[in-house]
Design an enzyme around this catalytic site. Structure first.
Site, short mmCIF file in Angstrom:
data_model
loop_
_atom_site.label_atom_id
_atom_site.label_comp_id
_atom_site.label_asym_id
_atom_site.label_seq_id
_atom_site.Cartn_x
_atom_site.Cartn_y
_atom_site.Cartn_z
N GLY A 226 -13.59 23.13 36.86
CA GLY A 226 -14.60 22.38 37.58
C GLY A 226 -16.03 22.51 37.09
N ASP A 276 -0.73 13.34 35.80
CA ASP A 276 -0.61 13.62 34.37
C ASP A 276 -1.62 12.74 33.65
OD1 ASP A 276 0.10 13.81 31.67
OD2 ASP A 276 2.22 14.09 32.13
N ASP A 294 -11.76 16.78 28.20
CA ASP A 294 -11.88 18.20 27.82
C ASP A 294 -10.46 18.78 27.84
OD1 ASP A 294 -13.30 20.63 27.22
OD2 ASP A 294 -12.91 21.25 29.27
N CYS A 349 -12.38 24.05 23.30
CA CYS A 349 -13.05 25.34 23.07
C CYS A 349 -12.29 26.08 21.96
CB CYS A 349 -13.15 26.17 24.34
SG CYS A 349 -11.63 26.31 25.29
#
Length: 422
Positions: A226, A276, A294, A349
Site C-alpha cells: 500500500g 488476478d 509494480d 525492486c
C-alpha cells in the site's frame, strides 16, 4: 564349583537375553538401533542444506557481476547492509510541526528540493555557456552579447527538465548522503491518523514518473502492501483510484494502511479489489488515464537478507523461473486497461534485466503485433538530474531508469519505466 556355577549362570542369562532379542537385534528395552539412523536420514532430506539467502547471493554474484561489472562489489555490500528510509508526509494529517521536527534533524524534502537544485545547476551551466559565447564573440557589440546571454538563459528556463513533471503535493523527507539517522516511528494525530509513512524513498519514483493530473482515473494494479497507493492519494488530485492485489492477505495490509492514514471521505474514492491482475485488461479495458504496474519480482534486498517468504527457497524455484512471464502478463494487462493516450509506469525492486528491460521490450512487441497498439517508451533521464543528490542511478540502463543501492545512499534497488499508449 562356585566359580563354575557363577560362570554357568552368566551363560544362561546371556542365552536368555539372546532369545528375547533374536539374532542381530538390540537388547530388549534399549530400542531399535536403526530407527535413529533412519530419522537422521529423513531430517537431512527435508531440511534445506543451503539457506535461500545464500542461494540468492550466489545467483546475484553470478549474474549481476556481469551486468554491473565494477559497480557490483559496492552494490552487493549495500544490499547486505541496513537500507535507508524516507518519511512520506501524510497530507491528511496536520504536518507543519512534523516538517519543523524533521528539518531540525537535518532531513530535507527531496521531492520539492530536486527541481530547485536542478534549476540552479542549469542556470550555472547556462551562465557558463553564455560566458563561452561571449569569449567567442569579442568582436561583437555589447548589445549582441547581451542578447545572446538572454537567449541562453531563456533556453535554460524552458528546457524540458524544468517543466513541471513531478507532483509538488508529495512530500518525502530523507537524511543526507552518508547520514544513517533513523526516523522515529509514526505517531497518530488527534483524529488517529499517522503523521508519516516510512518507506524506501526510491519507491516514490514510479509514482512521480506517473505524473497524475487532476481528475485522472488511476489504477494501481499490484497495490499491496500500500505504500505507492498512499503516495498516489497524497497527490490529492486523483479522480478515482482503483487499488488491486491478487493476494487477499496482502490486501488486508492495504486496508490497514488506508485506515491508518486516510480519512473516511477520501477512502470512499478508492476501490480495493483482489482480482488476478492479469485479467484486468479484459475486465476494464481502455478505462484508465494512468496505470501503475509494480510487479512481483525477486525483491533483491529481501532475498539476500530474510529467510522468511524468500523466493529463492528450493520449493519456489519454478515460481521464480516464471516471474518474467508473470511480469509480462501483468504489464500487458496494464497497457490494455489504459485509454489511448494514457500512460503506464512499470516498476520492480530488482536489478535483473530479465525482469526489467526485457519485459518492456517484449510488451512493446506484443502490443504491436497482437493488439495493434503502438507503445512509446518515454525518456526519464531527467530523473537522474533531478534526484542525483538523493539516489545513485545506473547510467547504462537501456530503457527506463534504475536506482542502485549505495552505501552512502542505501535506497533501492528500484527500476521504473514509463510507457505511453498511442
Amino acid at each position: 564349583m562356585a566359580a563354575l556355577a557363577g560362570g554357568g549362570g552368566r551363560a544362561a542369562a546371556a542365552a536368555l537375553l539372546l532369545r528375547r532379542r533374536g539374532p542381530g537385534g538390540p537388547p530388549a528395552g534399549l530400542g531399535a538401533g536403526p530407527r535413529r539412523y533412519r530419522y537422521k536420514e529423513k531430517w537431512a532430506a527435508t531440511a534445506p542444506r543451503i539457506p535461500p539467502t545464500r542461494l540468492a547471493l550466489h545467483h546475484f554474484d553470478m549474474n549481476y557481476s556481469l551486468q554491473l561489472k565494477d559497480l557490483w562489489p559496492s552494490v552487493r555490500a549495500s544490499l547486505l547492509c541496513e537500507q535507508k528510509y524516507g518519511a512520506l508526509l501524510n497530507n491528511f494529517s496536520p504536518v507543519d510541526h512534523v516538517t519543523q521536527e524533521l528539518e531540525l534533524l537535518n532531513a530535507t524534502d527531496f521531492v520539492s528540493e530536486a527541481p530547485q537544485k536542478a534549476l540552479r545547476s542549469q542556470w550555472g551551466a547556462a551562465a557558463e555557456e553564455a560566458g563561452r559565447g561571449e569569449s567567442r564573440s569579442q568582436e561583437g557589440s555589447g548589445e549582441g552579447r547581451t542578447a545572446m546571454q538572454a537567449e541562453t538563459m531563456t533556453q535554460a528556463e524552458t528546457s524540458p527538465l524544468l517543466q513541471p513533471s513531478i507532483s509538488s503535493n508529495i512530500k518525502c523527507y530523507t537524511f543526507p548522503r552518508g547520514d544513517i539517522t533513523r526516523f522515529r516511528p509514526a505517531r497518530p494525530d488527534a483524529l488517529g491518523l499517522l503523521d508519516y509513512y516510512l518507506m524506501d524513498a526510491a519507491s516514490l519514483l514510479p509514482v512521480l514518473a506517473l505524473n497524475v493530473q487532476p481528475d485522472d482515473f488511476v489504477l494501481d494494479l499490484c497495490a499491496a502492501p500500500g505504500g505507492k497507493t498512499l503516495a498516489l492519494l497524497q497527490t490529492g488530485i486523483c479522480g478515482h483510484l482503483a487499488a488491486n492485489d491478487v493476494s487477499i492477505s496482502r490486501t488486508k495490509r492495504l486496508y490497514q494502511i488506508l485506515h491508518s492514514y486516510v480519512p473516511k471521505e477520501i477512502k470512499e474514492t478508492v476501490s480495493v479489489t483482489s482480482c488476478d491482475g492479469r485479467d484486468w485488461g479484459q475486465l476494464q479495458g481502455s478505462t484508465f488515464h494512468k496505470v501503475l504496474v509494480d510487479v512481483p519480482c525477486t525483491t533483491d534486498r529481501h532475498s539476500v537478507m530474510e529467510e522468511e517468504n524468500n523466493i529463492f527457497h528450493r520449493r519456489r524455484t519454478k515460481e521464480r523461473q516464471m516471474l518474467p512471464m508473470l511480469q509480462l502478463q501483468l504489464l500487458m494487462a496494464g497497457i490494455l486497461a489504459t485509454k489511448p493516450g494514457g500512460e503506464v509506469v512499470y516498476s520492480t525492486c530488482s536489478l535483473s534485466p530479465l525482469q526489467n528491460e526485457y519485459v518492456i521490450e517484449r510488451a512493446v512487441e506484443i502490443a504491436e503485433t497482437q493488439f495493434n497498439i503502438s507503445i512509446h517508451v518515454e525518456d526519464l533521464s531527467h530523473f537522474r538530474t533531478l534526484f542525483q543528490d538523493t539516489f545513485s542511478f545506473f547510467l547504462d540502463c537501456r530503457l527506463g531508469e534504475l536506482v542502485l543501492p549505495h552505501l552512502t545512499a542505501n535506497f533501492g534497488p528500484m527500476y521504473f519505466c514509463k510507457l505511453r499508449r498511442m
